[in-house]
Write a protein that holds these residues in place. Structure first.
Motif, mmCIF file in Angstrom:
data_model
loop_
_atom_site.group_PDB
_atom_site.id
_atom_site.type_symbol
_atom_site.label_atom_id
_atom_site.label_comp_id
_atom_site.label_asym_id
_atom_site.label_seq_id
_atom_site.Cartn_x
_atom_site.Cartn_y
_atom_site.Cartn_z
ATOM 1 N N ALA A 47 0.829 -1.204 0.000
ATOM 2 C CA ALA A 47 0.000 0.000 0.000
ATOM 3 C C ALA A 47 0.864 1.255 0.000
ATOM 4 N N GLU A 48 1.938 1.251 0.786
ATOM 5 C CA GLU A 48 2.840 2.401 0.807
ATOM 6 C C GLU A 48 3.504 2.594 -0.547
ATOM 7 N N ALA A 49 3.892 1.500 -1.182
ATOM 8 C CA ALA A 49 4.526 1.598 -2.497
ATOM 9 C C ALA A 49 3.544 2.150 -3.528
ATOM 10 N N THR A 50 2.310 1.678 -3.487
ATOM 11 C CA THR A 50 1.293 2.159 -4.411
ATOM 12 C C THR A 50 1.021 3.638 -4.184
ATOM 13 N N CYS A 51 0.910 4.023 -2.927
ATOM 14 C CA CYS A 51 0.608 5.409 -2.580
ATOM 15 C C CYS A 51 1.746 6.343 -2.999
ATOM 16 N N GLU A 52 2.962 5.959 -2.722
ATOM 17 C CA GLU A 52 4.105 6.814 -3.039
ATOM 18 C C GLU A 52 4.441 6.817 -4.529
ATOM 19 N N ASP A 53 4.075 5.743 -5.227
ATOM 20 C CA ASP A 53 4.443 5.622 -6.633
ATOM 21 C C ASP A 53 3.744 6.660 -7.486
ATOM 22 N N LYS A 54 2.409 6.617 -7.483
ATOM 23 C CA LYS A 54 1.662 7.556 -8.324
ATOM 24 C C LYS A 54 0.332 7.871 -7.677
ATOM 25 N N ALA A 55 -0.146 9.035 -7.948
ATOM 26 C CA ALA A 55 -1.476 9.447 -7.501
ATOM 27 C C ALA A 55 -2.072 10.327 -8.584
ATOM 28 N N SER A 56 -3.369 10.447 -8.563
ATOM 29 C CA SER A 56 -4.056 11.193 -9.610
ATOM 30 C C SER A 56 -4.788 12.386 -9.018
ATOM 31 N N VAL A 57 -4.623 13.533 -9.628
ATOM 32 C CA VAL A 57 -5.325 14.741 -9.224
ATOM 33 C C VAL A 57 -5.989 15.310 -10.460
ATOM 34 N N GLY A 58 -7.290 15.363 -10.456
ATOM 35 C CA GLY A 58 -8.011 15.910 -11.595
ATOM 36 C C GLY A 58 -7.742 15.168 -12.892
ATOM 37 N N GLY A 59 -7.518 13.857 -12.792
ATOM 38 C CA GLY A 59 -7.278 13.061 -13.986
ATOM 39 C C GLY A 59 -5.842 13.094 -14.470
ATOM 40 N N VAL A 60 -4.979 13.868 -13.819
ATOM 41 C CA VAL A 60 -3.570 13.950 -14.188
ATOM 42 C C VAL A 60 -2.778 13.122 -13.179
ATOM 43 N N THR A 61 -1.920 12.228 -13.656
ATOM 44 C CA THR A 61 -1.125 11.378 -12.777
ATOM 45 C C THR A 61 0.216 12.030 -12.505
ATOM 46 N N PHE A 62 0.559 12.091 -11.222
ATOM 47 C CA PHE A 62 1.808 12.699 -10.775
ATOM 48 C C PHE A 62 2.703 11.651 -10.151
ATOM 49 N N SER A 63 3.989 11.831 -10.244
ATOM 50 C CA SER A 63 4.925 11.083 -9.429
ATOM 51 C C SER A 63 5.007 11.851 -8.128
ATOM 52 N N THR A 64 4.614 11.210 -7.015
ATOM 53 C CA THR A 64 4.331 11.962 -5.798
ATOM 54 C C THR A 64 5.536 12.277 -4.926
ATOM 55 N N GLY A 65 6.568 11.502 -4.969
ATOM 56 C CA GLY A 65 7.694 11.750 -4.075
ATOM 57 C C GLY A 65 7.253 11.652 -2.639
ATOM 58 N N SER A 66 7.433 12.691 -1.859
ATOM 59 C CA SER A 66 7.082 12.658 -0.432
ATOM 60 C C SER A 66 5.787 13.383 -0.138
ATOM 61 N N TYR A 67 4.935 13.575 -1.109
ATOM 62 C CA TYR A 67 3.687 14.300 -0.894
ATOM 63 C C TYR A 67 2.580 13.436 -0.288
ATOM 64 N N CYS A 68 2.719 12.109 -0.317
ATOM 65 C CA CYS A 68 1.631 11.229 0.101
ATOM 66 C C CYS A 68 2.004 10.413 1.338
ATOM 67 N N SER A 69 0.965 10.043 2.102
ATOM 68 C CA SER A 69 1.153 9.187 3.260
ATOM 69 C C SER A 69 0.042 8.140 3.294
ATOM 70 N N THR A 70 0.320 6.999 3.903
ATOM 71 C CA THR A 70 -0.616 5.880 3.970
ATOM 72 C C THR A 70 -1.041 5.667 5.410
ATOM 73 N N THR A 71 -2.349 5.515 5.627
ATOM 74 C CA THR A 71 -2.870 5.193 6.948
ATOM 75 C C THR A 71 -3.857 4.038 6.855
ATOM 76 N N LYS A 72 -3.909 3.237 7.921
ATOM 77 C CA LYS A 72 -4.829 2.103 7.944
ATOM 78 C C LYS A 72 -6.241 2.615 8.090
ATOM 79 N N LYS A 73 -7.139 2.053 7.321
ATOM 80 C CA LYS A 73 -8.532 2.477 7.336
ATOM 81 C C LYS A 73 -9.271 1.820 8.469
#
Length: 73
Positions: A47-73
């Motif tokens: 999950a951390e790898a998926t979250c840090e790898d790529k994320a989508s904002v407004g249909g545009v995919t970004f390489s996130t670097g350190s912008y994202c974090s993962t928490t247990k639901k």
């Protein structure tokens, strides 16, 4: 003694089993509102790898670097 060996075997099996859970990936980008999405049925590492790898904002995919974090639901 048999109960002890059985207990150790069960504990070892549970310890080696990967716990797949649901996670929330939260991303913060400069000049954009906070974005969150669900990652279902993944181990913490995946999950951390998926979250840090790529994320989508407004249909545009970004390489996130350190912008994202993962928490247990």
């Amino acid at each position: 003694m048999k109960k002890f060996v059985l207990f150790v075997a069960v504990a070892a099996t549970l310890g080696l089993t990967s716990c797949k859970k649901d996670w929330t990936c939260t991303c913060n980008y400069p000049d954009e509102p906070e974005t969150s999405y669900e990652i279902k049925d993944q181990t913490k590492k995946d999950a951390e790898a998926t979250c840090e790898d790529k994320a989508s904002v407004g249909g545009v995919t970004f390489s996130t670097g350190s912008y994202c974090s993962t928490t247990k639901k």
